[in-house]
Design a protein around this motif. Structure first.
Motif, PDB file in Angstrom:
ATOM      1  N   PRO A  38       0.808  -1.226   0.000  1.00  0.00           N
ATOM      2  CA  PRO A  38       0.000   0.000   0.000  1.00  0.00           C
ATOM      3  C   PRO A  38       0.840   1.274   0.000  1.00  0.00           C
ATOM      4  CG  PRO A  38      -0.917  -1.581   1.534  1.00  0.00           C
ATOM      5  CD  PRO A  38       0.381  -2.170   1.034  1.00  0.00           C
ATOM      6  N   CYS A  39       2.082   1.206   0.442  1.00  0.00           N
ATOM      7  CA  CYS A  39       2.942   2.390   0.450  1.00  0.00           C
ATOM      8  C   CYS A  39       3.454   2.719  -0.944  1.00  0.00           C
ATOM      9  CB  CYS A  39       4.115   2.206   1.407  1.00  0.00           C
ATOM     10  SG  CYS A  39       5.420   1.121   0.790  1.00  0.00           S
ATOM     11  N   GLY A  40       3.209   1.819  -1.919  1.00  0.00           N
ATOM     12  CA  GLY A  40       3.666   2.062  -3.276  1.00  0.00           C
ATOM     13  C   GLY A  40       4.921   1.281  -3.629  1.00  0.00           C
ATOM     14  N   HIS A  41       5.503   0.626  -2.654  1.00  0.00           N
ATOM     15  CA  HIS A  41       6.710  -0.164  -2.902  1.00  0.00           C
ATOM     16  C   HIS A  41       6.333  -1.458  -3.598  1.00  0.00           C
ATOM     17  CE1 HIS A  41      10.952  -1.028  -1.941  1.00  0.00           C
ATOM     18  NE2 HIS A  41      10.559  -2.277  -1.967  1.00  0.00           N
ATOM     19  N   ARG A  42       7.027  -1.774  -4.706  1.00  0.00           N
ATOM     20  CA  ARG A  42       6.752  -2.992  -5.458  1.00  0.00           C
ATOM     21  C   ARG A  42       7.756  -4.064  -5.060  1.00  0.00           C
ATOM     22  NH1 ARG A  42       4.949  -4.615 -10.960  1.00  0.00           N
ATOM     23  NH2 ARG A  42       6.537  -6.006 -11.787  1.00  0.00           N
ATOM     24  N   LEU A  43       7.234  -5.234  -4.716  1.00  0.00           N
ATOM     25  CA  LEU A  43       8.079  -6.364  -4.350  1.00  0.00           C
ATOM     26  C   LEU A  43       7.981  -7.409  -5.454  1.00  0.00           C
ATOM     27  CD1 LEU A  43       6.839  -6.601  -0.677  1.00  0.00           C
ATOM     28  CD2 LEU A  43       9.053  -5.755  -1.370  1.00  0.00           C
ATOM     29  N   GLU A  44       9.121  -8.021  -5.785  1.00  0.00           N
ATOM     30  CA  GLU A  44       9.138  -9.075  -6.788  1.00  0.00           C
ATOM     31  C   GLU A  44       9.952 -10.245  -6.268  1.00  0.00           C
ATOM     32  OE1 GLU A  44       8.863  -6.591 -10.976  1.00  0.00           O
ATOM     33  OE2 GLU A  44      10.766  -7.472 -10.385  1.00  0.00           O
ATOM     34  N   ALA A  45       9.558 -11.450  -6.657  1.00  0.00           N
ATOM     35  CA  ALA A  45      10.295 -12.637  -6.236  1.00  0.00           C
ATOM     36  C   ALA A  45       9.979 -13.792  -7.181  1.00  0.00           C
ATOM     37  CB  ALA A  45       9.957 -13.002  -4.800  1.00  0.00           C
ATOM     38  N   GLU A  46      10.736 -14.863  -7.038  1.00  0.00           N
ATOM     39  CA  GLU A  46      10.601 -16.024  -7.930  1.00  0.00           C
ATOM     40  C   GLU A  46       9.243 -16.694  -7.819  1.00  0.00           C
ATOM     41  OE1 GLU A  46      13.410 -18.335  -9.320  1.00  0.00           O
ATOM     42  OE2 GLU A  46      14.378 -16.417  -9.693  1.00  0.00           O
ATOM     43  N   ASP A  47       8.756 -16.835  -6.599  1.00  0.00           N
ATOM     44  CA  ASP A  47       7.486 -17.509  -6.380  1.00  0.00           C
ATOM     45  C   ASP A  47       6.823 -16.940  -5.128  1.00  0.00           C
ATOM     46  OD1 ASP A  47       8.807 -18.667  -4.194  1.00  0.00           O
ATOM     47  OD2 ASP A  47       9.396 -20.410  -5.374  1.00  0.00           O
ATOM     48  N   ASP A  48       5.651 -17.467  -4.802  1.00  0.00           N
ATOM     49  CA  ASP A  48       4.896 -16.884  -3.694  1.00  0.00           C
ATOM     50  C   ASP A  48       5.633 -17.024  -2.368  1.00  0.00           C
ATOM     51  OD1 ASP A  48       3.017 -16.202  -5.523  1.00  0.00           O
ATOM     52  OD2 ASP A  48       1.376 -17.325  -4.615  1.00  0.00           O
ATOM     53  N   GLU A  49       6.381 -18.108  -2.191  1.00  0.00           N
ATOM     54  CA  GLU A  49       7.104 -18.290  -0.936  1.00  0.00           C
ATOM     55  C   GLU A  49       8.207 -17.236  -0.798  1.00  0.00           C
ATOM     56  OE1 GLU A  49       6.472 -19.980   1.650  1.00  0.00           O
ATOM     57  OE2 GLU A  49       8.323 -19.459   2.682  1.00  0.00           O
ATOM     58  N   ALA A  50       8.943 -17.015  -1.878  1.00  0.00           N
ATOM     59  CA  ALA A  50       9.990 -15.992  -1.853  1.00  0.00           C
ATOM     60  C   ALA A  50       9.368 -14.606  -1.722  1.00  0.00           C
ATOM     61  CB  ALA A  50      10.847 -16.080  -3.102  1.00  0.00           C
ATOM     62  N   LEU A  51       8.211 -14.425  -2.330  1.00  0.00           N
ATOM     63  CA  LEU A  51       7.515 -13.140  -2.238  1.00  0.00           C
ATOM     64  C   LEU A  51       7.063 -12.893  -0.800  1.00  0.00           C
ATOM     65  CD1 LEU A  51       6.746 -10.806  -4.054  1.00  0.00           C
ATOM     66  CD2 LEU A  51       4.608 -11.966  -4.539  1.00  0.00           C
ATOM     67  N   PHE A  52       6.598 -13.944  -0.166  1.00  0.00           N
ATOM     68  CA  PHE A  52       6.236 -13.811   1.253  1.00  0.00           C
ATOM     69  C   PHE A  52       7.441 -13.367   2.067  1.00  0.00           C
ATOM     70  CE2 PHE A  52       6.829 -16.072   5.283  1.00  0.00           C
ATOM     71  CZ  PHE A  52       5.948 -15.341   6.062  1.00  0.00           C
ATOM     72  N   ARG A  53       8.600 -13.959   1.833  1.00  0.00           N
ATOM     73  CA  ARG A  53       9.794 -13.577   2.602  1.00  0.00           C
ATOM     74  C   ARG A  53      10.187 -12.127   2.326  1.00  0.00           C
ATOM     75  NH1 ARG A  53      11.555 -18.849   1.167  1.00  0.00           N
ATOM     76  NH2 ARG A  53      12.978 -18.004  -0.394  1.00  0.00           N
TER      77      ARG A  53
END
Ligand SMILES: [Zn+2]
Length: 59
Positions: free
Chosen positions: A7-22
């Motif tokens: 919600p702050c506008g920061h975009r997170l990217e990762a290989e998969d949902d587990e990495a995205l969670f981390r």
């Protein structure tokens, strides 16, 4: 690749949902400690809001 936007506008990217969670865990702990999100809440957020990014045709 999977991606999610905080919600702050920061975009997170990762290989998969587990990495995205981390990645989300680290981001929230560092930038939004006041949110006090539990791991379960973050996992639910990733499951609900993450989307495919990168290799698809999405511009
Ligand atoms: Zn954020």
């Amino acid at each position: 690749m999977r991606a999610i936007e905080c919600p702050c506008g920061h975009r997170l990217e990762a290989e998969d949902d587990e990495a995205l969670f981390r990645a989300a865990r680290e981001h929230v702990d560092r930038d939004h400690p006041e949110m006090e999100r539990s791991d379960d809440e973050l996992r639910a957020r990733v499951a609900a809001d993450a989307y495919d990014a990168g290799s698809s045709a999405r511009a």
